[in-house]
Scaffold this active site. Sequence first.
Site, mmCIF file in Angstrom:
data_model
loop_
_atom_site.group_PDB
_atom_site.id
_atom_site.type_symbol
_atom_site.label_atom_id
_atom_site.label_comp_id
_atom_site.label_asym_id
_atom_site.label_seq_id
_atom_site.Cartn_x
_atom_site.Cartn_y
_atom_site.Cartn_z
ATOM 1 C CG ASP A 1 8.113 -4.714 -0.458
ATOM 2 O OD1 ASP A 1 8.615 -4.777 0.668
ATOM 3 O OD2 ASP A 1 6.958 -4.314 -0.674
ATOM 4 C CG ASP B 1 4.980 -1.391 1.778
ATOM 5 O OD1 ASP B 1 4.298 -2.314 2.237
ATOM 6 O OD2 ASP B 1 6.210 -1.322 1.915
ATOM 7 C CB THR C 1 2.798 -6.159 4.387
ATOM 8 O OG1 THR C 1 2.955 -5.373 3.216
ATOM 9 C CG2 THR C 1 4.153 -6.490 4.936
ATOM 10 C CB THR C 2 -1.371 -5.616 1.003
ATOM 11 O OG1 THR C 2 -0.395 -4.586 0.929
ATOM 12 C CG2 THR C 2 -2.736 -5.034 0.809
#
Length: 543
Positions: free
Chosen positions: A406, A60, A93-94
């Site tokens: 998530d 994550d 987020t990545t």
Amino acid sequence: MQAPVVFLNTSQERTVGHQAQISNITAAKAVADIIRTCLGPKAMLKMLLDPMGGLVLTNDGHAILREIDVAHPAAKSMLELSRTQDEEVGDGTTTVIILAGEILAQCAPYLIEKNIHPVIIIQALKKALTDALEVIHEVSKPVDVENEEAMKKLIKASIGTKYVNHWSEKMCKLALKAVKSVKIDLRGTDTSIDADLADQSSRYEIDIKRYVRVEKIPGGDVLDSRILNGCVLNKDVVHPKMARFLESPRVILLDCPLEYKKGESQTNIEITRESDWNRLLQIEEEQVKIMCDQILKLHPTLVITEKGVSDLAQHYLLKGGCSVLRRVKKSDNNRLARVTGATIVNRVEDLKESDVGTNCTTFKVDLIGDEYYTFIEGNGDAKACTILLRGASKDILNEIERNLQDAMSVARNVMLSPSLSPGGGATEMAVSVKLAERAKQLEGIQQWPYQAVADAMECIPRTLIQNAGENPIRILSQLRAKQAQGLNTAGIDGENGKVVDMVEYGIWEPEVIKQQSIKTAIESACLLLRVDDIVSGIRRPEQ
């Protein structure tokens, strides 16, 4: 010639002009390269050891960047991006870090070699952002949030890249049920919200942070995880003789100690006679008894307080047929108030019949492993829930919890704005192709940085292909050709790196996540490009 005037401390470093911009771009790219391998279903895990010796094993993006410690200010700003993305929409987020790093890298040649002023580049980036958001909206389609199968498929797409993919069916059910159970229709309570004016997001309140609690219990199988329509507390009753099972309990929630009152500040009492000392102790006992009598007047069967309960109070409440829990967290108490329908009361003198909660169906204390857990289940209308996660070890449970958060964020986003964009890099590729077309129509030097955003968007499908171990140049060309023919849903199958149609493959993501990631990435790139002077160092202590 005048001697140079030194106005900075000698211990400070200063980087100016192009050198500062190059430094920022390099730092941002370095952060993006750290988590580039964490994108897609074939993502690699990162193992991080924190200074305390704790272990984090995750793919994550936000969890990784939260754990690493960086010194460069631009890298710190990149870390802030993933936090913003995580708080705002909970997923992507990545993607946002990779995009921001790539946009800066693509703009670097125009800034350094062609010497274009940063303000002109920023104007072009802002224009590209407006056009990109339009394109995302065009390729998105509405979704019916009541269709459970479609929603499960959508959540499955979000956790398909995560560790919990092995148990995706179970996790999708848990996430969807949790989000549905805390969803509150504001129009049901407030008729002043006009039905036409209220959009979907202002009509509902879905607070998964406060009202969905994840309780991790090591041991058992991941498939034993379940959702409880109520609260689970890692507590036992305060007295062994108290009832550990109650049906339809009458619940009182308190925010005050059930102990004798101590002086607010330091208190001195001078006693001259021995009998006065006994009287003092007696008054303390009487005080506790009065408190307990006021509680017992309402005939509760369960009393829960955030503070302590003295031995004497335990004795009186036990005699009155109450089970008592003490030192409950504030957040847990707020959840209990929703589950039981009770009101949290600050003084026992203020207790009224209307403060007693009666919506609770069962209260029971179970021994799981070697710890006691209290289960307080509400009726079907409880607007708070607890997810009980089981798993082999703490590290696995922590990773499952991150992935579940998530999944819940994705379900929440879709319920608030029910619109989906094709996944697998298809949306980014559609934006890239459309922006490349529009760049040719621009005049002057703005078209170059505008084109840079189009090129940067390709980094998402390219990274997916690389992580699947395929040849990025050949497959990216095939994808670009399909998108140019107008097939907006063509994307990458992250498992084997081939071009597939996302409608058939079934990978869709909430439109808000796509929009937020592009907004955040471009805004932060603009921010870092504006910097032309970095002063870093420590101030010397004054003599």
